[in-house]
Scaffold this active site. Structure first.
Site, PDB file in Angstrom:
ATOM      1  N   ASN A 220      -6.841  -3.711  -4.452  1.00 30.32           N
ATOM      2  CA  ASN A 220      -8.640  -3.302  -4.677  1.00 30.32           C
ATOM      3  C   ASN A 220      -7.814  -1.844  -5.611  1.00 30.32           C
ATOM      4  O   ASN A 220      -8.699  -1.374  -6.519  1.00 30.32           O
ATOM      5  CB  ASN A 220      -9.162  -2.823  -3.616  1.00 30.32           C
ATOM      6  CG  ASN A 220      -8.264  -2.214  -2.409  1.00 30.32           C
ATOM      7  OD1 ASN A 220      -7.815  -2.310  -2.061  1.00 30.32           O
ATOM      8  ND2 ASN A 220      -9.114  -0.705  -1.956  1.00 30.32           N
TER       9      ASN A 220
ATOM     10  N   ASP B 276       0.869  -1.292   0.036  1.00 32.11           N
ATOM     11  CA  ASP B 276       0.001  -0.155  -0.254  1.00 32.11           C
ATOM     12  C   ASP B 276       0.702   1.271  -0.202  1.00 32.11           C
ATOM     13  O   ASP B 276       0.518   2.044   1.043  1.00 32.11           O
ATOM     14  CB  ASP B 276      -1.183   0.262   0.867  1.00 32.11           C
ATOM     15  CG  ASP B 276      -2.121  -1.050   1.266  1.00 32.11           C
ATOM     16  OD1 ASP B 276      -1.925  -2.447   1.391  1.00 32.11           O
ATOM     17  OD2 ASP B 276      -2.959  -1.197   0.897  1.00 32.11           O
TER      18      ASP B 276
ATOM     19  N   ASP C 141      -1.790  -2.521  -4.165  1.00 33.97           N
ATOM     20  CA  ASP C 141      -2.059  -1.601  -3.659  1.00 33.97           C
ATOM     21  C   ASP C 141      -0.879  -0.323  -3.880  1.00 33.97           C
ATOM     22  O   ASP C 141      -0.196   0.014  -2.950  1.00 33.97           O
ATOM     23  CB  ASP C 141      -2.481  -0.826  -2.126  1.00 33.97           C
ATOM     24  CG  ASP C 141      -4.380  -1.136  -2.023  1.00 33.97           C
ATOM     25  OD1 ASP C 141      -4.785  -1.712  -3.517  1.00 33.97           O
ATOM     26  OD2 ASP C 141      -4.680  -0.709  -1.941  1.00 33.97           O
TER      27      ASP C 141
ATOM     28  N   HIS D   2     -11.322  -2.277   6.981  1.00 35.89           N
ATOM     29  CA  HIS D   2     -11.594  -3.798   5.462  1.00 35.89           C
ATOM     30  C   HIS D   2     -11.507  -5.235   7.126  1.00 35.89           C
ATOM     31  O   HIS D   2     -11.237  -5.925   6.546  1.00 35.89           O
ATOM     32  CB  HIS D   2     -10.677  -3.917   5.964  1.00 35.89           C
ATOM     33  CG  HIS D   2     -10.022  -2.657   4.467  1.00 35.89           C
ATOM     34  ND1 HIS D   2     -11.270  -1.771   3.516  1.00 35.89           N
ATOM     35  CD2 HIS D   2      -9.132  -1.549   4.200  1.00 35.89           C
ATOM     36  CE1 HIS D   2     -10.418  -1.310   3.126  1.00 35.89           C
ATOM     37  NE2 HIS D   2      -9.620  -0.700   3.200  1.00 35.89           N
TER      38      HIS D   2
ATOM     39  N   HIS E  63      -4.000 -10.020  -1.172  1.00 35.95           N
ATOM     40  CA  HIS E  63      -4.046  -8.748  -0.577  1.00 35.95           C
ATOM     41  C   HIS E  63      -5.045  -7.817   1.012  1.00 35.95           C
ATOM     42  O   HIS E  63      -4.238  -7.087   1.521  1.00 35.95           O
ATOM     43  CB  HIS E  63      -5.090  -7.359  -1.741  1.00 35.95           C
ATOM     44  CG  HIS E  63      -4.661  -6.044  -1.373  1.00 35.95           C
ATOM     45  ND1 HIS E  63      -3.424  -5.423  -1.638  1.00 35.95           N
ATOM     46  CD2 HIS E  63      -6.319  -5.161  -1.136  1.00 35.95           C
ATOM     47  CE1 HIS E  63      -3.741  -3.827  -1.137  1.00 35.95           C
ATOM     48  NE2 HIS E  63      -5.431  -4.010  -0.737  1.00 35.95           N
TER      49      HIS E  63
ATOM     50  N   HIS F 105      -3.398  -3.618   2.333  1.00 35.14           N
ATOM     51  CA  HIS F 105      -4.938  -3.636   2.307  1.00 35.14           C
ATOM     52  C   HIS F 105      -5.010  -2.046   3.491  1.00 35.14           C
ATOM     53  O   HIS F 105      -5.922  -1.150   3.173  1.00 35.14           O
ATOM     54  CB  HIS F 105      -5.836  -4.421   2.310  1.00 35.14           C
ATOM     55  CG  HIS F 105      -7.386  -3.797   2.053  1.00 35.14           C
ATOM     56  ND1 HIS F 105      -7.513  -3.046   0.870  1.00 35.14           N
ATOM     57  CD2 HIS F 105      -8.553  -4.332   2.501  1.00 35.14           C
ATOM     58  CE1 HIS F 105      -8.747  -3.124   0.803  1.00 35.14           C
ATOM     59  NE2 HIS F 105      -9.274  -3.423   1.138  1.00 35.14           N
ATOM     60  N   VAL F 106      -5.016  -3.460   5.220  1.00 32.86           N
ATOM     61  CA  VAL F 106      -5.623  -2.344   6.188  1.00 32.86           C
ATOM     62  C   VAL F 106      -3.874  -1.266   6.872  1.00 32.86           C
ATOM     63  O   VAL F 106      -2.518  -2.052   6.375  1.00 32.86           O
ATOM     64  CB  VAL F 106      -5.678  -3.408   7.296  1.00 32.86           C
ATOM     65  CG1 VAL F 106      -5.848  -2.090   8.678  1.00 32.86           C
ATOM     66  CG2 VAL F 106      -6.430  -4.030   6.911  1.00 32.86           C
ATOM     67  N   HIS F 107      -3.997  -0.443   6.783  1.00 34.52           N
ATOM     68  CA  HIS F 107      -2.779   0.503   6.344  1.00 34.52           C
ATOM     69  C   HIS F 107      -2.463   0.718   7.959  1.00 34.52           C
ATOM     70  O   HIS F 107      -2.525   2.082   8.818  1.00 34.52           O
ATOM     71  CB  HIS F 107      -3.317   2.248   5.758  1.00 34.52           C
ATOM     72  CG  HIS F 107      -3.810   2.185   4.666  1.00 34.52           C
ATOM     73  ND1 HIS F 107      -4.671   3.304   3.876  1.00 34.52           N
ATOM     74  CD2 HIS F 107      -3.835   1.713   3.329  1.00 34.52           C
ATOM     75  CE1 HIS F 107      -5.101   2.915   2.248  1.00 34.52           C
ATOM     76  NE2 HIS F 107      -4.399   1.732   2.206  1.00 34.52           N
TER      77      HIS F 107
ATOM     78  N   TYR G 292      -2.203   4.614  -5.871  1.00 32.03           N
ATOM     79  CA  TYR G 292      -4.008   5.485  -5.921  1.00 32.03           C
ATOM     80  C   TYR G 292      -3.835   6.655  -6.973  1.00 32.03           C
ATOM     81  O   TYR G 292      -4.391   7.785  -6.243  1.00 32.03           O
ATOM     82  CB  TYR G 292      -3.383   6.168  -4.455  1.00 32.03           C
ATOM     83  CG  TYR G 292      -3.238   5.081  -3.476  1.00 32.03           C
ATOM     84  CD1 TYR G 292      -2.299   4.011  -2.982  1.00 32.03           C
ATOM     85  CD2 TYR G 292      -4.339   4.225  -2.439  1.00 32.03           C
ATOM     86  CE1 TYR G 292      -2.110   2.670  -2.518  1.00 32.03           C
ATOM     87  CE2 TYR G 292      -4.228   3.514  -1.961  1.00 32.03           C
ATOM     88  CZ  TYR G 292      -3.163   2.496  -1.742  1.00 32.03           C
ATOM     89  OH  TYR G 292      -3.229   1.913  -0.532  1.00 32.03           O
TER      90      TYR G 292
HETATM   91 FE   FE2 Z   1      -6.701  -2.157  -0.197  1.00 30.39          FE
END
Ligand code: FE2
Ligand code: NAG
Ligand code: NAG
Ligand code: NAG
Ligand code: NAG
Length: 463
Positions: free
Chosen positions: A226, A161, A189, A321, A311, A348-350, A192
């Site tokens: 995503n 990400d 990711d 998420h 992901h 996915h999770v930041h 962006y």
């Molecule tokens: Fe993501």
């Protein structure tokens, strides 16, 4: 120096809840501002190649896919020249043509995207390569991995990400400041671009330029996230993953896959399986059928370390998420446990989180058994969507910390997996605010196939 480092460690002292750690470290307040389009102009020179990046180009590491972009498709723009470094004047230069494409997306037209697969390289050898023509030739280099085998040391970087903010820049340059990392595992990711109006595709180009100082010199093995989907039917963009698959390709066919979204490579001591959270994975789907076959092909005598990238995380206790990865976990978790997967990487999770070795595979629709339990055959799950993207940090945790969660923290950073031999791999996670030598979280991981002992976490603060 030692005292200074020690005081930093004391500052980041952590709390124990249910055996797991929720780090008290508070990331310095700074907005995750994106670096502007102007920060990354095209390189100078007529039709100069840009956005150069590498990924593994075959099953076992003797191939490399070299990718670059040129504004025009002139004669020679699609050719890479490469040779072994440091081997006298009689060194043999080889040339390889790329396959070239371009795409339109809403009001954007891409440059010419070149991908050249070079094969039959020597193992463990430094190569120089050049792309571009006339005065716009640009030169880069890479080193091939050692031959696939059980006891070859190899170090993977892990970044997820990432995006293209000032925080992303810190993550990338902190990773590069450490010479250890040889290949990056990237669980999705990237740019962006879809956080901008009409999925501003110029952000794919700036991302490519931002990454080049790293991505042109060592391969990155990607899983799609995503933010790679770029599905916007209301502006006529109806084909998921179209820009991503034009720009980032891989050798999926050599692992018997029909899609670049799920595939595998073997590199040094590791067998790496990449899955797609955003493609079908139910029974009878191509991905399901492929994974079932793929797990049978894993030979731990040759590649002792079995790593999976996906992901959307299966074990995540951050309030973002939450449980999005659950349906895929239900489909595949028992396979991972039966196959003794060592490590599962997700993004996915930041934030950053490391799980215990747990499994949750007893459930059937009548028995109600749905609590994760300690399981020596289970992988460790790492969520590392903390590269530093425009959406900022995820800083709210489920409370209390679930027993499956071993360590969690809301900071940006990256990790290193230093595989030492077929039994030991030193895993460290580095937050951006620390000196690179400091590991905020670390475990000496023991191989599930050859040495399935329980690990002691945080055995190395300064590696
Ligand atoms: Fe993501
Ligand atoms: C270096 O060049 C020599 C002579 O051309 C050749 O025999 C040798 O195999 C080369 N070394 C490598 C690592 O390819
Ligand atoms: C990115 O980080 C590097 C290394 O710290 C620095 O030299 C460069 O100026 C940074 N780029 C931006 C746009 O801040
Ligand atoms: C569900 O699990 C229970 C115990 O774990 C077992 O006794 C039962 O046979 C299972 N039911 C089915 C339909 O498999
Ligand atoms: C494997 O690496 C670990 C960690 O460096 C070391 O302690 C161990 O002795 C090594 N095993 C063998 C067989 O060399």
């Amino acid at each position: 120096m030692k005292i200074f480092i020690l005081s930093i460690l004391l500052l980041s002292i952590t709390t124990l809840i249910n055996g797991g750690i929720t780090s008290k470290y508070v990331r310095q307040a700074q907005p995750a501002n994106e670096m502007s389009l102007e920060t990354f102009p095209s390189p100078p020179g007529h039709n100069a190649p840009e956005q150069v990046h590498l990924t593994q180009g075959d099953r076992d590491g003797r191939g490399m896919i070299i990718s670059w972009v040129t504004p025009l498709n002139l004669a020679g723009s699609d050719v890479v020249t490469y040779w072994i470094a440091d081997n006298g004047s009689d060194v043999k230069r080889r040339k390889k043509k790329a396959s070239t494409s371009s795409y339109k997306f809403y009001d954007y037209s891409s440059g010419f995207l070149h991908h050249s697969t070079i094969k039959n390289l020597e193992y463990d050898t430094k190569y120089i390569y050049e792309v571009g023509t006339d005065k716009s030739v640009r030169q880069f280099s890479f080193t091939t991995p050692p031959k696939v085998g059980p006891d070859v040391p190899y170090t993977f970087g892990i970044i997820g990400d990432l995006g293209q903010t000032y925080a992303s820049n810190e993550t990338l340059y902190q990773y590069m400041s450490n010479p250890k990392g040889q290949t990056i595992l990237f669980p999705g990711d990237l740019a962006y671009q879809d956080n901008h109006p009409n999925h501003d595709q110029r952000k794919w180009d700036t991302y490519g330029r931002f990454m080049e100082p790293c991505a042109a010199y060592q391969p990155i093995i990607y899983a799609a996230g995503n933010h790679e989907i770029d599905f916007v039917p209301n502006i006529g963009e109806r084909h998921p993953f179209r820009p991503y698959s034009h720009r980032y390709t891989n050798a999926f066919k050599t692992s018997g896959s029909i899609s670049p979204l799920w595939y595998s490579v073997r590199r040094g001591p590791a067998h790496i399986i990449v899955l797609s959270s955003y493609s079908g994975y139910g029974k009878y789907t191509p991905q399901y059928v492929w994974l079932e076959q793929e797990l049978k092909k894993v030979n731990r005598e040759e590649t002792p370390w079995l790593i999976v990238m996906v992901h959307s995380p299966w074990y995540n206790s951050v309030n973002y998420h939450y449980m999005e990865g659950e349906s895929m976990r239900v489909m595949f978790e028992s396979w991972f446990v039966n196959s003794k997967v060592d490590l599962v990487l997700a993004g996915h999770v930041h934030a950053y989180e490391r799980s215990e070795r747990v499994s949750n595979i007893k459930y059937n629709i009548t028995n109600g058994l749905s609590t994760p339990v300690k399981d020596p055959n289970a992988p460790i799950y790492i969520t590392i969507g903390d590269g530093g993207n425009i959406e900022g940090i995820a800083n709210s945790f489920t409370d209390p910390q679930p027993s499956y969660s071993a360590y969690r923290e809301s900071s940006f950073g990256h990790a290193l997996l230093e595989i030492k031999n077929k039994t030991h791999a030193q895993y460290t996670w580095h937050r951006n605010q620390d000196n690179e030598a400091i590991a905020a979280d670390s475990v000496m991981m023991y191989n599930r196939y050859f040495f399935p002992k329980e690990e002691t976490a945080r055995d190395c603060f300064i590696c």
